[in-house]
Design a protein around this motif. Structure first.
Motif, mmCIF file in Angstrom:
data_model
loop_
_atom_site.group_PDB
_atom_site.id
_atom_site.type_symbol
_atom_site.label_atom_id
_atom_site.label_comp_id
_atom_site.label_asym_id
_atom_site.label_seq_id
_atom_site.Cartn_x
_atom_site.Cartn_y
_atom_site.Cartn_z
ATOM 1 N N GLU A 143 0.824 -1.210 0.000
ATOM 2 C CA GLU A 143 0.000 0.000 0.000
ATOM 3 C C GLU A 143 0.861 1.264 0.000
ATOM 4 O OE1 GLU A 143 -3.815 1.882 -0.014
ATOM 5 O OE2 GLU A 143 -3.184 -0.185 -0.376
ATOM 6 N N ASN A 198 -10.896 -0.337 -1.986
ATOM 7 C CA ASN A 198 -9.531 -0.780 -1.706
ATOM 8 C C ASN A 198 -9.047 -1.814 -2.715
ATOM 9 O OD1 ASN A 198 -9.065 0.764 0.676
ATOM 10 N ND2 ASN A 198 -10.353 -0.671 1.824
ATOM 11 N N ARG A 251 -5.730 -3.313 -7.524
ATOM 12 C CA ARG A 251 -4.722 -2.855 -6.567
ATOM 13 C C ARG A 251 -3.961 -4.055 -6.020
ATOM 14 N NH1 ARG A 251 -5.728 1.472 -1.683
ATOM 15 N NH2 ARG A 251 -7.090 2.341 -3.302
ATOM 16 N N SER A 253 -1.582 -4.512 -3.900
ATOM 17 C CA SER A 253 -1.333 -4.608 -2.456
ATOM 18 C C SER A 253 -2.482 -5.273 -1.712
ATOM 19 C CB SER A 253 -1.074 -3.217 -1.871
ATOM 20 O OG SER A 253 -2.195 -2.364 -2.066
ATOM 21 N N ASN A 254 -3.683 -5.198 -2.259
ATOM 22 C CA ASN A 254 -4.851 -5.787 -1.618
ATOM 23 C C ASN A 254 -4.880 -7.311 -1.746
ATOM 24 O OD1 ASN A 254 -7.498 -5.090 -0.284
ATOM 25 N ND2 ASN A 254 -8.294 -6.240 -2.030
#
Length: 268
Positions: A143, A198, A251, A253-254
């Motif tokens: 993130e 997210n 994303r 990082s998720n």
């Protein structure tokens, strides 16, 4: 008062991940530039076969036997699922490099459509890749590595402009483009996003964008110590490179836990 150094939080898939010699040459994929040989050694060409027809997507090497890409690459417009997939590695030319056998592909179990999120997939190769100057893994961005308000680089062999017919000629040479990463607050009024925001990040740079055929490809950001990390996967948008329409990316990082769980371990 002394301050703690700002070290990158990237997840290192291997010790030498993210060491690509990226040097974006132009400011003009849509309105991009030709990449150079070995500039993006983690980039691969993904060729899913659906109903006997071969499609085109991008992907990235994250481990010796694993490729990261988008789930929607494995479906045609009618919702038919791919029966097989091929991967080409080791070249910035679409028709060159090495065609690698695939053992299986894994789609995120809750993927339904791009705008609902979870547009992520893994491809397990039949055997380990041999890393070289033209075949290297990319680190996975955490993130803290997402450059909101900053720049990231997208690459792919997709259309150079939006083509509703799907008959345009794709570039032979890998294309690169620098894009502005915007906040979710700036993105959400302009494009439909998943309920859980997210799951995605957005870019918006007038007249520059990823396009059809770039799906599944990497969006990467430069880290403090010079490595590069993948922060996004090309997912969706409205047409290509329209000045007020963001590009939406899965994303990364998720999904690091999901990636590690499905690739077997956190080891290199």
């Amino acid at each position: 008062m002394t301050q703690t150094p700002n070290f990158s939080m990237a997840y290192l898939t291997t010790d030498n991940c993210g060491s690509a010699p990226i040097s974006v040459a132009g400011t003009r994929i849509v309105n991009g530039s030709d990449a150079s040989a070995e500039e993006y050694p983690y980039q691969v060409l993904v060729l899913p076969v659906v109903q006997g027809r071969v499609g085109i997507c991008g992907g990235s090497i994250i481990k010796k036997r694993w490729i990261l890409t988008a789930a929607h690459c494995f479906f045609d417009r009618s919702g038919n699922k791919a029966s097989s997939v091929f991967v080409r590695v080791g070249s910035f030319k679409q028709s060159e490099g090495t065609l690698v056998a695939v053992q299986r592909f894994i789609l995120h179990e809750t993927y339904v459509s791009t705008d609902q999120g979870d547009d992520i997939a893994l491809i397990e190769l039949a055997q380990d890749l041999t890393f070289s100057s033209s075949v290297q893994p990319i680190c996975l961005g955490q993130e803290a590595d997402i450059p909101f308000g900053g720049k990231a680089v997208a690459t792919g062999w997709g259309d150079l402009q939006f083509d509703i017919t799907g008959t345009s000629e794709l570039p032979e040479t890998l294309q690169e483009v620098v894009l502005d990463v915007i906040t979710i607050a700036a993105c959400s009024p302009l494009v439909g996003l998943p309920i859980d925001t997210n799951k995605v990040i957005c870019t918006l740079t007038p007249y520059k964008d990823a396009c059809q055929g770039d799906s599944g490809g990497p969006l990467v950001a430069k880290l403090c110590e010079g490595r590069w990390a993948q922060v996004g996967i090309v997912s969706y948008g409205f047409e290509c490179a329209r000045p007020n329409n963001p590009g939406v990316y899965t994303r990364v990082s998720n999904y690091i836990t999901w990636i590690n769980t499905n690739t077997g371990s956190t080891a290199c």
